[in-house]
Design an enzyme around this catalytic site. Structure first.
Site, short mmCIF file in Angstrom:
data_model
loop_
_atom_site.label_atom_id
_atom_site.label_comp_id
_atom_site.label_asym_id
_atom_site.label_seq_id
_atom_site.Cartn_x
_atom_site.Cartn_y
_atom_site.Cartn_z
CG HIS A 165 -2.32 4.06 1.53
ND1 HIS A 165 -1.78 3.49 0.25
CD2 HIS A 165 -1.71 5.24 1.53
CE1 HIS A 165 -0.85 4.27 -0.02
NE2 HIS A 165 -0.66 5.40 0.62
CD GLU B 74 0.16 -0.24 7.53
OE1 GLU B 74 -0.49 -1.30 6.87
OE2 GLU B 74 1.05 -0.06 7.19
NE ARG C 179 -5.49 -7.94 -11.81
CZ ARG C 179 -4.98 -8.37 -12.81
NH1 ARG C 179 -3.65 -8.54 -13.02
NH2 ARG C 179 -5.81 -8.68 -13.88
C1 GAR Z 1 0.95 -2.48 4.29
O1 GAR Z 1 1.91 -1.37 4.77
C2 GAR Z 1 -0.12 -2.00 3.60
O2 GAR Z 1 -0.32 -0.67 4.18
C3 GAR Z 1 0.45 -1.57 2.34
O3 GAR Z 1 1.09 -2.65 1.91
C4 GAR Z 1 1.43 -3.32 3.11
C5 GAR Z 1 1.22 -4.74 3.12
O4 GAR Z 1 1.84 -5.27 4.15
N1 GAR Z 1 -0.71 -1.24 1.20
C6 GAR Z 1 -0.53 -0.31 0.35
O5 GAR Z 1 0.40 0.26 0.09
C7 GAR Z 1 -1.66 -0.05 -0.47
N2 GAR Z 1 -1.95 1.16 -1.52
P1 GAR Z 1 1.35 -6.70 4.92
O6 GAR Z 1 1.20 -7.60 3.50
O7 GAR Z 1 2.42 -7.14 5.61
O8 GAR Z 1 -0.06 -6.55 5.39
#
Ligand code: GAR
Length: 217
Positions: A111, A176, A93
């Site tokens: 990210h 990550e 969001r």
């Molecule tokens: C993760 O890969 C995060 O880096 C990405 O969403 C995923 C959430 O995974 N975020 C973005 O793309 C932000 N622009 P998670 O709910 O398992 O942490």
């Protein structure tokens, strides 16, 4: 005193889980006190509750385009718990510039690309399409522009010849889960200084590690 952290999620919350696990260590300079989801069906909510973390659902959908009204409810929840720092973990969001300004220097996002490459949606597919040989993940401070802001930490992985976006995403996700807790540790420990559009690590130690892809033996 440990810094009080809220994690904002919209989905499965695997980064949230990594942060919660890391913050359980006695010497971690932050504690996760609240997980907020803008979707009631976010899988991460159960995981957070199972770890004994307070959860809160603030559905964003009913607010439609009125971002400020959603953020007023969000801010009240953050105030109530005396939150110092926000970690976005797959929070889908966008914020108003006012909310972002209010939390500038205190709100992190992760990210799955080496920003400033591949902001926006499906960054792993963007990386595969572009044919880059190295990609990764970025922890950065949030600014009004999406997937931009002073970069606190990055981690890199090789991109293989036969990679699919899904396989690459899996390896990036493992990175990550390592860098987000490490980045929060630095920030909460007072070791990050923002200088303009960049971050400096106080007492930061460089390493001469390198990643060459494809490998050269
Ligand atoms: C993760 O890969 C995060 O880096 C990405 O969403 C995923 C959430 O995974 N975020 C973005 O793309 C932000 N622009 P998670 O709910 O398992 O942490």
């Amino acid at each position: 005193m440990k810094r009080r952290v809220a994690i904002l999620i919209s989905g499965r919350g695997s980064n949230m889980a990594a942060l919660i696990e890391a913050a359980a260590a006695a010497d971690f300079p932050a504690e996760i006190v609240l997980v907020i989801s803008n979707r009631a069906d976010a899988g991460g909510l159960e995981k957070a509750a199972a770890s004994g973390i307070a959860t809160r659902v603030i559905e964003s959908k009913p607010f439609g385009k009125d971002r400020a009204a959603f953020e007023a409810v969000l801010q009240a929840a953050l105030d109530q718990r005396r939150i110092d720092l926000i970690c976005l973990g797959g929070f889908m969001r966008l914020f108003t510039a006012e909310f972002v300004q209010r939390w500038y220097g205190r709100m992190l996002n992760i990210h799955p690309s080496l920003l400033p490459s591949f902001p926006g949606l499906e960054p792993q597919a963007q990386a595969v399409r572009a044919g880059v040989r190295i990609s990764g993940a970025t922890v950065h401070f949030v600014i009004p522009e999406t997937d931009a802001g002073p970069i606190l930490m990055q981690g890199a992985v090789e991109v293989y010849d036969d990679d699919t976006p899904e396989r690459l995403a899996e390896r990036i996700l493992a990175i990550e889960h390592r860098i987000y807790p490490a980045a929060l540790r630095l920030l909460a420990g007072g070791r990050i200084r923002i200088e303009g559009n960049t971050c400096k690590t106080v007492g930061g130690s460089g390493s001469d590690a390198s990643l060459i892809s494809p490998g050269i033996g």
